[in-house]
Design an enzyme around this catalytic site. Structure first.
Site, PDB file in Angstrom:
ATOM      1  N   TRP A 291       0.933  -1.088   0.125  1.00 43.79           N
ATOM      2  CA  TRP A 291       0.147  -0.142  -0.048  1.00 43.79           C
ATOM      3  C   TRP A 291       0.870   1.261  -0.019  1.00 43.79           C
ATOM      4  O   TRP A 291       0.518   2.282  -0.702  1.00 43.79           O
ATOM      5  CB  TRP A 291      -1.035  -0.080   1.246  1.00 43.79           C
ATOM      6  CG  TRP A 291      -1.877  -1.337   1.094  1.00 43.79           C
ATOM      7  CD1 TRP A 291      -1.841  -2.242   1.837  1.00 43.79           C
ATOM      8  CD2 TRP A 291      -2.870  -1.243   0.171  1.00 43.79           C
ATOM      9  NE1 TRP A 291      -2.740  -3.259   1.415  1.00 43.79           N
ATOM     10  CE2 TRP A 291      -3.509  -2.760   0.250  1.00 43.79           C
ATOM     11  CE3 TRP A 291      -3.231  -0.621  -0.887  1.00 43.79           C
ATOM     12  CZ2 TRP A 291      -4.419  -3.386  -0.256  1.00 43.79           C
ATOM     13  CZ3 TRP A 291      -4.298  -1.245  -1.759  1.00 43.79           C
ATOM     14  CH2 TRP A 291      -4.855  -2.714  -1.202  1.00 43.79           C
TER      15      TRP A 291
ATOM     16  N   ASP B  14      -1.173   6.747   6.394  1.00 41.44           N
ATOM     17  CA  ASP B  14      -2.341   5.820   5.897  1.00 41.44           C
ATOM     18  C   ASP B  14      -2.511   5.053   7.284  1.00 41.44           C
ATOM     19  O   ASP B  14      -1.767   3.976   7.277  1.00 41.44           O
ATOM     20  CB  ASP B  14      -1.771   4.934   4.640  1.00 41.44           C
ATOM     21  CG  ASP B  14      -2.819   3.842   4.324  1.00 41.44           C
ATOM     22  OD1 ASP B  14      -3.736   3.737   4.920  1.00 41.44           O
ATOM     23  OD2 ASP B  14      -2.705   2.958   3.407  1.00 41.44           O
TER      24      ASP B  14
ATOM     25  N   LYS C 225     -11.761  -1.681   8.208  1.00 43.94           N
ATOM     26  CA  LYS C 225     -10.894  -2.832   9.316  1.00 43.94           C
ATOM     27  C   LYS C 225     -11.481  -2.487  10.570  1.00 43.94           C
ATOM     28  O   LYS C 225     -12.116  -3.380  11.398  1.00 43.94           O
ATOM     29  CB  LYS C 225      -9.740  -2.715   8.948  1.00 43.94           C
ATOM     30  CG  LYS C 225      -9.101  -3.186   7.617  1.00 43.94           C
ATOM     31  CD  LYS C 225      -7.968  -2.472   7.042  1.00 43.94           C
ATOM     32  CE  LYS C 225      -7.895  -2.103   5.612  1.00 43.94           C
ATOM     33  NZ  LYS C 225      -8.013  -3.735   4.863  1.00 43.94           N
TER      34      LYS C 225
HETATM   35  N1  PMP Z   1      -3.872   1.014   2.841  1.00 39.00           N
HETATM   36  C1  PMP Z   1      -3.877  -0.097   3.655  1.00 39.00           C
HETATM   37  C2  PMP Z   1      -2.991  -0.074   4.829  1.00 39.00           C
HETATM   38  C3  PMP Z   1      -4.915  -0.851   3.168  1.00 39.00           C
HETATM   39  O1  PMP Z   1      -4.903  -1.954   4.218  1.00 39.00           O
HETATM   40  C4  PMP Z   1      -5.647  -0.937   2.300  1.00 39.00           C
HETATM   41  C5  PMP Z   1      -6.726  -2.082   1.874  1.00 39.00           C
HETATM   42  N2  PMP Z   1      -6.357  -3.273   2.383  1.00 39.00           N
HETATM   43  C6  PMP Z   1      -5.601   0.173   1.460  1.00 39.00           C
HETATM   44  C7  PMP Z   1      -4.777   1.316   1.873  1.00 39.00           C
HETATM   45  C8  PMP Z   1      -6.501   0.336   0.337  1.00 39.00           C
HETATM   46  O2  PMP Z   1      -7.863   0.653   0.874  1.00 39.00           O
HETATM   47  P1  PMP Z   1      -9.014   0.949   0.024  1.00 39.00           P
HETATM   48  O3  PMP Z   1      -9.563  -0.623  -0.435  1.00 39.00           O
HETATM   49  O4  PMP Z   1     -10.104   1.390   0.824  1.00 39.00           O
HETATM   50  O5  PMP Z   1      -8.988   1.708  -1.193  1.00 39.00           O
END
Ligand code: PMP
Length: 358
Positions: free
Chosen positions: A101, A170, A194
């Protein structure tokens, strides 16, 4: 048989929240219509948005210097929206590459400014097992971006890097799981799915004085100021998501707030890692000092035990406890709503595999 949902997200929600949400889908506050069918401007719905904002401010200790908004597009949209709002094209920002991510955030940010990757813990095989030590930040950089918890590989910053510039984090997979000093951050963003609620709503906490400093034309819907000025009600917000978020925050208050939840999370993670370390059939996959208290990743020492443990876990009602497809092995996501009994069930299964195959 109890079902134990170890999904990394969308993830387990507190049972009492799910029950309240289910009842409100049928009849919202005795109005005769369900919450899914209710105008976001109605007298019964509108206060929910303000309530969720007030609860989050209190739980996280967020001062009035910050806007707290509920938007759509997921954390992935924030990868672009953060630099779009904070960086002029000639501005610089520092990023850390600590997981899948984080690297996606870097890719998007490069569209808007000059991005320096000040540290990467990517291994030759493409995985990530550690976090950077001391960071050498770039003079003149506007902010430092981190992913506070790396959901896929299971690493977590237990201490945030000391930086003169604001941190941008994030926090999708560990928001409200531990006490955080918000005043160190310029922006905190998180998809709700989450620790906070269902997918479809994204929480953004942003220091207001950082906004309006670029000469860029920002589309109205992507400008943080639009949503701050309109209390997340500029257009139709993700109404059901915010409703459930408010219920989750209320549940968190009942657990003793973030402090209370952190104690439970620490205890849950400690006992699961203790078993991974004790049991000769299993091992952890990341450096011990950066292990995530949210996503506990482990593998079997012997390949032939992997399928056996998968079968055993399924027979005990475990759901989504496999590792991410890019990693394999196992991942127990033990977010705020996972009761200690779920962790105990996982530990018991590990012990039972040892008894039969150790
Ligand atoms: N950042 C992190 C740390 C994540 O775990 C995730 C999704 N698992 C995301 C970003 C992406 O999130 P989204 O699917 O809400 O775009």
């Amino acid at each position: 048989m109890t079902t134990w949902n170890f999904s990394s997200g969308p993830a387990i929600l507190p049972r009492s929240v799910v029950e309240k949400a289910a009842a409100a889908v049928l009849d919202f506050k005795g109005s005769g219509i369900g919450v899914l069918e209710c105008s976001h401007r109605s007298k019964i719905y509108e206060p929910v948005v303000a309530s969720a904002q007030a609860r989050l401010r209190k739980l996280m200790g967020i001062s009035d210097d910050y806007g707290v908004i509920f938007v759509q597009g997921g954390a992935s949209q924030q990868f672009a929206q953060v630099p779009m709002n904070l960086l002029a094209a000639t501005d610089m920002a520092d990023y850390t590459d600590t997981g899948t991510w984080a690297s996606k955030a870097i890719k998007e940010a490069k569209l808007f400014g000059k991005i320096n990757v000040v540290a990467s813990t990517k291994e030759e095989d493409g995985t990530y097992r550690s976090l950077p030590g001391m960071l050498l930040l770039t003079p003149g950089s506007k902010y430092l971006h981190i992913t506070s918890n790396n959901t896929i590989f299971g690493t977590q910053w237990h201490e945030f890097p000391a930086a003169k510039v604001p941190l941008v984090a994030d926090m999708s997979s560990d928001i409200c799981s531990r006490v955080v000093d918000v005043s160190k951050f310029g922006v905190i963003y998180a998809g709700a799915q989450k620790n906070l609620g269902p997918s479809g709503v994204t929480v953004v906490i942003v220091r207001k004085d950082l906004l309006g400093k670029t000469d860029r034309q920002i589309p109205t819907m992507l400008d943080y100021r639009t949503h701050i000025e309109n209390g997340s009600m500029f257009n139709t917000p993700p109404a059901f998501g915010i409703f459930v978020l408010d219920l989750v925050l209320e549940w968190m208050e009942e657990q003793g707030g973030v402090e209370g939840i952190q104690k439970l999370n620490d205890a849950k993670a400690a006992k699961l890692y203790a078993e991974i370390d004790r049991n000769p059939l299993f091992k952890g996959t990341v450096d011990v000092d950066v292990r995530s208290r949210m996503n506990v990743c482990f593998v079997t020492e012997k390949k032939e035990h992997e399928e056996l443990f998968m079968k055993l876990g399924k027979s005990r009602g475990f759901v989504d406890f496999n590792g991410h497809r890019s990693v394999g092995g196992f991942r127990a996501s033990i977010y705020n709503a996972m009761p200690e009994a779920g962790v105990d069930a996982m530990i018991e299964a590990m012990k039972d595999l040892e008894k039969t195959h150790g």
